[in-house]
Motif scaffolding. Sequence first.
Motif, mmCIF file in Angstrom:
data_model
loop_
_atom_site.group_PDB
_atom_site.id
_atom_site.type_symbol
_atom_site.label_atom_id
_atom_site.label_comp_id
_atom_site.label_asym_id
_atom_site.label_seq_id
_atom_site.Cartn_x
_atom_site.Cartn_y
_atom_site.Cartn_z
ATOM 1 N N GLY A 1 0.781 -1.225 0.000
ATOM 2 C CA GLY A 1 0.000 0.000 0.000
ATOM 3 C C GLY A 1 0.812 1.272 0.000
ATOM 4 N N ILE A 2 2.079 1.195 -0.468
ATOM 5 C CA ILE A 2 2.916 2.388 -0.542
ATOM 6 C C ILE A 2 2.641 3.084 -1.869
ATOM 7 C CG2 ILE A 2 5.263 3.281 -0.524
ATOM 8 C CD1 ILE A 2 4.327 2.142 2.144
ATOM 9 N N ARG A 3 1.981 4.211 -1.789
ATOM 10 C CA ARG A 3 1.525 4.925 -2.983
ATOM 11 C C ARG A 3 1.825 6.405 -2.763
ATOM 12 N NH1 ARG A 3 -3.995 1.696 -4.394
ATOM 13 N NH2 ARG A 3 -3.134 -0.401 -4.174
ATOM 14 N N LEU A 4 2.760 6.938 -3.535
ATOM 15 C CA LEU A 4 3.402 8.203 -3.189
ATOM 16 C C LEU A 4 3.307 9.243 -4.298
ATOM 17 C CD1 LEU A 4 6.623 6.557 -1.697
ATOM 18 C CD2 LEU A 4 4.544 7.217 -0.463
ATOM 19 N N PRO B 1 7.474 1.868 -4.025
ATOM 20 C CA PRO B 1 6.048 2.196 -4.165
ATOM 21 C C PRO B 1 5.353 1.388 -5.260
ATOM 22 C CG PRO B 1 7.395 3.879 -5.213
ATOM 23 C CD PRO B 1 8.345 2.967 -4.486
ATOM 24 N N GLU B 2 4.073 1.145 -5.042
ATOM 25 C CA GLU B 2 3.244 0.520 -6.064
ATOM 26 C C GLU B 2 2.838 1.552 -7.112
ATOM 27 O OE1 GLU B 2 -0.153 -1.199 -4.171
ATOM 28 O OE2 GLU B 2 1.029 -2.112 -2.588
ATOM 29 N N GLU C 1 -7.409 2.610 -6.931
ATOM 30 C CA GLU C 1 -6.103 3.249 -7.046
ATOM 31 C C GLU C 1 -6.111 4.548 -6.236
ATOM 32 O OE1 GLU C 1 -3.569 1.967 -10.305
ATOM 33 O OE2 GLU C 1 -4.153 0.853 -8.493
ATOM 34 N N TYR C 2 -5.023 4.814 -5.510
ATOM 35 C CA TYR C 2 -4.927 6.057 -4.746
ATOM 36 C C TYR C 2 -3.475 6.313 -4.380
ATOM 37 C CZ TYR C 2 -4.730 2.794 -0.772
ATOM 38 O OH TYR C 2 -4.391 1.766 0.081
ATOM 39 N N ILE C 3 -3.214 7.554 -3.952
ATOM 40 C CA ILE C 3 -1.913 7.906 -3.371
ATOM 41 C C ILE C 3 -2.154 8.689 -2.086
ATOM 42 C CG2 ILE C 3 -0.609 7.980 -5.534
ATOM 43 C CD1 ILE C 3 -0.816 11.231 -4.896
ATOM 44 N N PHE C 4 -1.102 8.783 -1.270
ATOM 45 C CA PHE C 4 -1.133 9.607 -0.068
ATOM 46 C C PHE C 4 -0.547 10.978 -0.438
ATOM 47 C CE2 PHE C 4 -0.952 5.232 1.337
ATOM 48 C CZ PHE C 4 -2.016 5.186 2.224
ATOM 49 N N GLU C 5 -1.415 11.975 -0.501
ATOM 50 C CA GLU C 5 -0.987 13.317 -0.918
ATOM 51 C C GLU C 5 -0.839 14.200 0.326
ATOM 52 O OE1 GLU C 5 -2.038 16.203 -4.630
ATOM 53 O OE2 GLU C 5 -3.583 15.944 -3.114
ATOM 54 N N GLN D 1 13.861 13.780 -5.104
ATOM 55 C CA GLN D 1 12.540 13.357 -4.646
ATOM 56 C C GLN D 1 12.235 11.941 -5.134
ATOM 57 O OE1 GLN D 1 9.124 15.924 -5.041
ATOM 58 N NE2 GLN D 1 10.368 17.778 -4.893
ATOM 59 N N ILE D 2 12.513 11.682 -6.397
ATOM 60 C CA ILE D 2 12.249 10.348 -6.952
ATOM 61 C C ILE D 2 13.090 9.295 -6.225
ATOM 62 C CG2 ILE D 2 12.488 8.895 -9.009
ATOM 63 C CD1 ILE D 2 11.781 11.388 -10.676
ATOM 64 N N ALA D 3 14.368 9.583 -5.982
ATOM 65 C CA ALA D 3 15.243 8.638 -5.279
ATOM 66 C C ALA D 3 14.706 8.340 -3.880
ATOM 67 C CB ALA D 3 16.659 9.192 -5.203
ATOM 68 N N ASP D 4 14.204 9.375 -3.206
ATOM 69 C CA ASP D 4 13.632 9.184 -1.870
ATOM 70 C C ASP D 4 12.424 8.254 -1.938
ATOM 71 O OD1 ASP D 4 13.027 10.020 1.016
ATOM 72 O OD2 ASP D 4 11.200 10.649 -0.025
ATOM 73 N N ARG D 5 11.536 8.455 -2.908
ATOM 74 C CA ARG D 5 10.334 7.614 -3.019
ATOM 75 C C ARG D 5 10.692 6.175 -3.367
ATOM 76 N NH1 ARG D 5 9.906 12.516 -1.713
ATOM 77 N NH2 ARG D 5 8.056 13.732 -2.283
#
Length: 264
Positions: free
Chosen positions: A3-6, A23-24, A231-235, A14-18
């Motif tokens: 459930g990691i959705r970023l 993430p899915e 489908e979702y992300i944590f914003e 930022q991309i490297a951190d995610r």
Amino acid sequence: MEGIRLKCSLDEKQIADRLRYNPEILEIQLFAEDLNHPERLIQTTRQLKQKGIRVYLHHPMIYRGRFLDIISSDRWMREYYDWSCQTLAQICKQEDILCVVHPHYSESECSFFHDSRLRKKVRQRIEQILARGGEYFLWENTVKGIFSQQNPHFFTELIEPLNLPICMDISHAFIAHQGSNQKLQQTLEQAGPYAVYYHVVDSMGETHDSLPLGQGRIDWQMVKPYLQGREYIFEIGLADHRDCRAMIESAGYLKKIEERAINL
């Protein structure tokens, strides 16, 4: 953890951190200058997809220092809105991905939802975008105005007649409903057939505060079933955009709610 959705920008750090969190889903927030060099966006999208990550894009929010508005009286703003949507539609078609689009933000000419002429104008402009490859767009609700739950005609004049696929921002709906979980549930129920994608973020229900889950007043026990299989992300609002731990903690919070429900 599942459930990691970023979310992040095209910024490499930022991309490297995610990517540290496998993430899915990764939603990429775009800025106006990003569309001047679409090859970078395409390359990044392909690299993420090769890692098995599902990619969503988010239309730029600001042009020339102002929030975008689909019915802006500024000709340059309208022309940029159309050009950027056309550019993103082509990229989405080529890469087989979807893009989140705001018809407007809270303080704009679309804020006056009582004006039926403006509501009609918004619908006509959305229809124009749909006719130019808009099938790759998910239309996101805002906290105030025509394309918000503040507008009693939101579903009947826009979503239902256009069969419009939406990105349902849960905190935006909660704020538009002035912090009412009961009204939020009614909106989630009504949005079900049209909500393809969700922005999952908490709020106190008063201002656009973008809180981690559990720090606001949204009833996530109530919301969780509406996210099942979607489908979702944590914003979540971040103090440092190169550190997404608040999003990861929110994923953990939602996971605990799910486990609690299973054990009842």
